[in-house]
Scaffold this active site. Structure first.
Site, PDB file in Angstrom:
ATOM      1  N   CYS A 327       0.816  -1.225   0.000  1.00 25.28           N
ATOM      2  CA  CYS A 327       0.000   0.000   0.000  1.00 25.28           C
ATOM      3  C   CYS A 327       0.845   1.269   0.000  1.00 25.28           C
ATOM      4  O   CYS A 327       0.609   2.188  -0.795  1.00 25.28           O
ATOM      5  CB  CYS A 327      -0.957  -0.010   1.187  1.00 25.28           C
ATOM      6  SG  CYS A 327      -0.173  -0.028   2.816  1.00 25.28           S
ATOM      7  N   HIS A 379      -2.299   0.955   6.990  1.00 25.74           N
ATOM      8  CA  HIS A 379      -2.729   0.942   5.590  1.00 25.74           C
ATOM      9  C   HIS A 379      -2.929   2.361   5.090  1.00 25.74           C
ATOM     10  O   HIS A 379      -3.329   3.256   5.848  1.00 25.74           O
ATOM     11  CB  HIS A 379      -4.032   0.158   5.436  1.00 25.74           C
ATOM     12  CG  HIS A 379      -4.370  -0.169   4.017  1.00 25.74           C
ATOM     13  ND1 HIS A 379      -3.601  -1.001   3.224  1.00 25.74           N
ATOM     14  CD2 HIS A 379      -5.400   0.247   3.224  1.00 25.74           C
ATOM     15  CE1 HIS A 379      -4.146  -1.100   2.020  1.00 25.74           C
ATOM     16  NE2 HIS A 379      -5.227  -0.341   1.996  1.00 25.74           N
ATOM     17  N   HIS A 391      -6.061   1.699  -4.091  1.00 20.77           N
ATOM     18  CA  HIS A 391      -5.042   1.237  -3.134  1.00 20.77           C
ATOM     19  C   HIS A 391      -4.595  -0.184  -3.444  1.00 20.77           C
ATOM     20  O   HIS A 391      -5.328  -0.958  -4.076  1.00 20.77           O
ATOM     21  CB  HIS A 391      -5.564   1.316  -1.694  1.00 20.77           C
ATOM     22  CG  HIS A 391      -6.812   0.520  -1.415  1.00 20.77           C
ATOM     23  ND1 HIS A 391      -7.030  -0.144  -0.241  1.00 20.77           N
ATOM     24  CD2 HIS A 391      -7.933   0.294  -2.152  1.00 20.77           C
ATOM     25  CE1 HIS A 391      -8.207  -0.737  -0.253  1.00 20.77           C
ATOM     26  NE2 HIS A 391      -8.776  -0.485  -1.412  1.00 20.77           N
TER      27      HIS A 391
END
Length: 417
Positions: A327, A379, A391
């Site tokens: 990510c 994240h 993402h």
């Protein structure tokens, strides 16, 4: 236990199941109430029945159960890599698609011999049956290769629990209508993937009640020759876009250095001149408006670039937009290709990348951060507008587009000011 006894027991159970399954709901209830009597009666019949008749009864029950299997008309590819789908049932016939291992096909028509007519995705054709797991034998492969999703229903916001219990603490809050990959189903609970924890590379998972989850199974399907070419073309386009962006960045950097050199020379030349004369003024509002418009344009350019890599793989620790990124590696590389330097991992990005902004001021290109149950950021995603993010989600899904509130938001930061 001898063979006769084994067959007898199988037939006894099977005939009882068959009898109940063929009845109406009311009759089923009556049968179940008097199950002991019914089984005893069947047992007496079986005592005086030959092994051949028992075997015949057993086979009938097996055929009936198999015909009711949800996998009766489903075939799953068990080829090492893939098996070709042909236009006609012959290895000399034209190839119209490929069925990769674990992908599913609907059996339209079993043919005499070694072929079956199948439909998978947009592909209809013929496949050699020795490459297919069919019926109940497909069940284990379905569990291994199919992906289950849980969609939030019946509530606007759902608590994700640390354990499958309403007494367990809440890990996150997720919204109505959003879907999550299922790790495992239980009687009353579903374990779902929220993200891959960047710190460990492990899946960050939690549990939701089945009362608020709608489960669907998604198979992988065959790829037509045309689709395979399309995907290859998209991959090549993404690679070209990345190479072009890097070339343009290098060119912009060279131009900035040249402009800085010329500015330094001009400043040096002006040192011998008096600067006490009139200067020039500019409209502050005009300058501000121009700067804002330029920033908005740049942010949209960044978003459009990021979307070119949707569908590419997730790789923990990776920074490649085409071969795999996690990510934070994904957003760092996107911004790096536009000349912006931000920290490598999401925890550090959440602390110092750009400036902090509120959700009410959210703009395309902003980075949205999410945290685990301890409040530690694990994240990051890029906002693309219209309530959506792009993402690198997890190993199962790769780079995808999601609802920006698919998890509870920790913080938001803006890189392009």
């Amino acid at each position: 236990m001898n063979i006769r006894m084994a067959v007898k027991m199988a037939a006894l159970i099977g005939m009882t199941v068959l009898a109940v399954s063929r009845q109406t709901a009311d009759a089923k209830a009556d049968t179940l109430v008097s199950a002991e009597c019914g089984i005893a009666g069947i047992s007496e019949i079986l005592d005086s029945t030959s092994e051949k008749a028992l075997k015949s009864a057993y086979d009938e029950v097996k055929r009936y159960i198999d015909s009711k299997s949800p996998y009766n008309n489903i075939g799953i590819s068990k080829a090492d890599s893939y098996v070709n789908i042909r236009k006609q049932p012959s290895t000399d016939s034209e190839i119209v698609g490929k069925l990769y291992r674990g992908s599913a096909a609907k059996i339209l028509e079993p043919l005499p011999g070694d072929w079956a007519k199948i439909e998978s995705g947009d592909v209809v054709g013929y496949i050699a049956t020795n490459y297919l797991a069919i019926g109940e034998s497909a069940k284990d492969m379905v569990e291994k290769y199919a992906t289950k999703y849980a969609k939030v229903v019946n509530t606007m916001t759902l608590r994700v629990r640390e354990q499958p219990s309403t007494e367990s603490r809440t890990l996150d809050l997720i919204p109505l209508g959003e879907e999550y990959v299922v790790v495992k189903e239980y009687d009353d609970w579903v374990e779902i993937v929220l993200a891959t924890d960047e710190g460990t590379g492990n899946e960050f998972t939690g549990f939701i009640s089945k009362d608020y989850a709608e489960i669907r199974v998604e198979f992988q399907y065959a790829i037509s020759v045309e689709e395979e070419l399309r995907r290859k073309r998209l991959q090549e386009e993404a690679e070209r876009a990345e190479a072009e962006r890097k070339r343009k960045l290098a060119q912009e950097e060279a131009e900035r250095k040249e402009a800085a050199r010329k500015a330094a020379e001009a400043a040096k030349a002006s040192q011998s001149k008096s600067n006490s004369g009139s200067g020039s003024s500019s409209s502050s509002s005009s300058s501000s408006s121009s700067s804002s418009s330029s920033a908005d344009k740049k942010r949209q350019e960044v978003v459009n670039y990021a979307l070119k890599f949707v569908g590419n793989p997730y790789k923990w620790g990776g920074e490649s937009l085409t071969k795999g990124a996690d990510c934070s590696g994904f957003v760092q590389t996107i911004y790096k290709d536009f000349g912006y330097s931000i920290p490598r991992v999401s925890r550090d990005q959440a602390k110092s990348a750009g400036i902090k902004v509120s959700e009410s001021d959210l703009k395309p290109g902003d980075l949205i951060f999410y945290a685990n149950n301890k409040g530690v950021v694990n994240h990051v995603a890029m906002y693309i507008g219209n309530g959506k993010i792009v993402h690198a989600a997890n190993r199962r899904q790769g780079i995808i587009v999601s609802n920006y509130k698919y998890r509870k938001i920790h913080s938001i930061r803006r890189i392009i000011k």
